[in-house]
Structures are given as structure tokens and as C-alpha cells.
Motif scaffolding. Sequence first.
Motif, short mmCIF file in Angstrom:
data_model
loop_
_atom_site.label_atom_id
_atom_site.label_comp_id
_atom_site.label_asym_id
_atom_site.label_seq_id
_atom_site.Cartn_x
_atom_site.Cartn_y
_atom_site.Cartn_z
N UNK A 75 -5.40 0.15 -1.16
CA UNK A 75 -5.82 -0.27 -2.18
C UNK A 75 -5.68 -1.01 -2.76
N UNK A 76 -5.84 -0.62 -3.73
CA UNK A 76 -5.04 -1.83 -4.52
C UNK A 76 -4.00 -3.08 -4.41
N UNK A 119 -6.28 1.07 9.04
CA UNK A 119 -7.01 1.54 7.63
C UNK A 119 -7.43 2.76 8.21
N UNK A 120 -7.45 3.64 7.38
CA UNK A 120 -8.40 4.96 7.30
C UNK A 120 -9.31 4.59 5.42
N UNK A 121 -10.50 4.87 6.58
CA UNK A 121 -11.63 3.76 5.42
C UNK A 121 -12.02 5.04 5.26
N UNK A 159 -6.37 -5.15 9.04
CA UNK A 159 -6.02 -5.18 7.64
C UNK A 159 -7.13 -7.15 7.58
N UNK A 160 -7.63 -7.90 8.69
CA UNK A 160 -8.31 -8.51 8.56
C UNK A 160 -9.99 -8.09 8.02
N UNK A 161 -10.25 -6.93 7.92
CA UNK A 161 -11.76 -6.30 8.65
C UNK A 161 -12.20 -6.03 7.38
N UNK A 162 -10.60 -6.02 5.62
CA UNK A 162 -10.98 -5.35 4.74
C UNK A 162 -11.80 -6.52 3.72
#
Length: 184
Positions: A75-76, A119-121, A159-162
Motif C-alpha cells: 500500500x505504501x 490485490x485483496x483490499x 493494479x489499475x483499479x487502485x
Amino acid sequence: MKTICQLTTRTLLAVLLGAGLLACSEPESLQRSLDPVAFHDTDECHVCGMVITDFPGPKGQAVDKAGVKKFCSAAEMLGWWLQPENRIGDAKLYVHDMGRSDWLKPDDSHLIDATSAFYVVGLGDSGLKGAMGAVLASFADEQAAGKLAAIHGARVLRFEQIDQGVLQQAAATQHVGMHGQATH
């Protein structure tokens, strides 16, 4: 004929001398490897300055011709990457594949291309700890990411959704999971 022979000899000597000088200097076209590197006990996060290996969970790194920037969490790294001034270079981004790594000590031999990861969010209630802020779990395999997301009521993003909103929401969810209620 003697003049042609002397001219040829001088030209050949000049070419050989030039080639010799080039061999002695470091060619400008020689580029650093853009492959991921291992994390070490003394590495500090490029953003927050914390010792990276003091925290569990997936880490991130950005590798470009100038060197390697290491981050205490995926995330960082994503938060750093989303800043417009950081998106202009040719950096390659890497995160740990948590489908093949232990959460407490991710395996550096399983660093994957962050732009193709899942990615699990929303892992606030999962008990999975990480560095400060949002905890995202990165995976090479969509099914492995989906399994973790299903267990914890989280979601899987590419990736592109974050974006910054996703990271802020994930950090707030993490904060709620740690303290039982959100604070403002």
C-alpha cells in the motif's frame, strides 16, 4: 601508394585507439538491471523511514535506472506511485506474492510485477497486520486472492483499479478493525 598505406595505417590506429578508450570507460548505454532485489534488515521505507523488515505483510519496491526505492508495504508503494511526479519515470514495480509467502516474513524470491498482481483490499477484521496505514495483500494468482478475500469479506482489485480513495478506505477499514470503531 606509400601515402595510401600511411593514411590507412593512421586511420586504423585511430580506430583502434578510439575502441580502446571506449572499452576503458563505462558505456552510457549500460543500464542497471530493473529486476527486484532482496530486502535487508537495515532497509528503510522510502516514504516513512521505518525499518521495512520490522513489519509483516507484503512489501513493495520501485526499480529504475537511478536505483531501488523500497517500501514497508504494498500500500505504501502504491500510494507513492499514485503521486503524479512518480509516474513519469520508467520504474518497474514489485510486490510479494502472498500466495507463495509467509505473512510474517515474505519471501523475496517471490517478488512479482505489481502491475499484474491481484490485490485483496478491506482486510480490517482479518487480524493480518502490516505497516501503518492500509494493509493490502498482493497475489500473482487471482484464485488465491479470491480465497483470502472470501474468508475475510474483502474484495479483489487489479493494479489499475487502485487509487488514493481505495487506499484511504482500506486504511480506514484497517483502523476500524484494530480499534472496533472509526475515529475522526
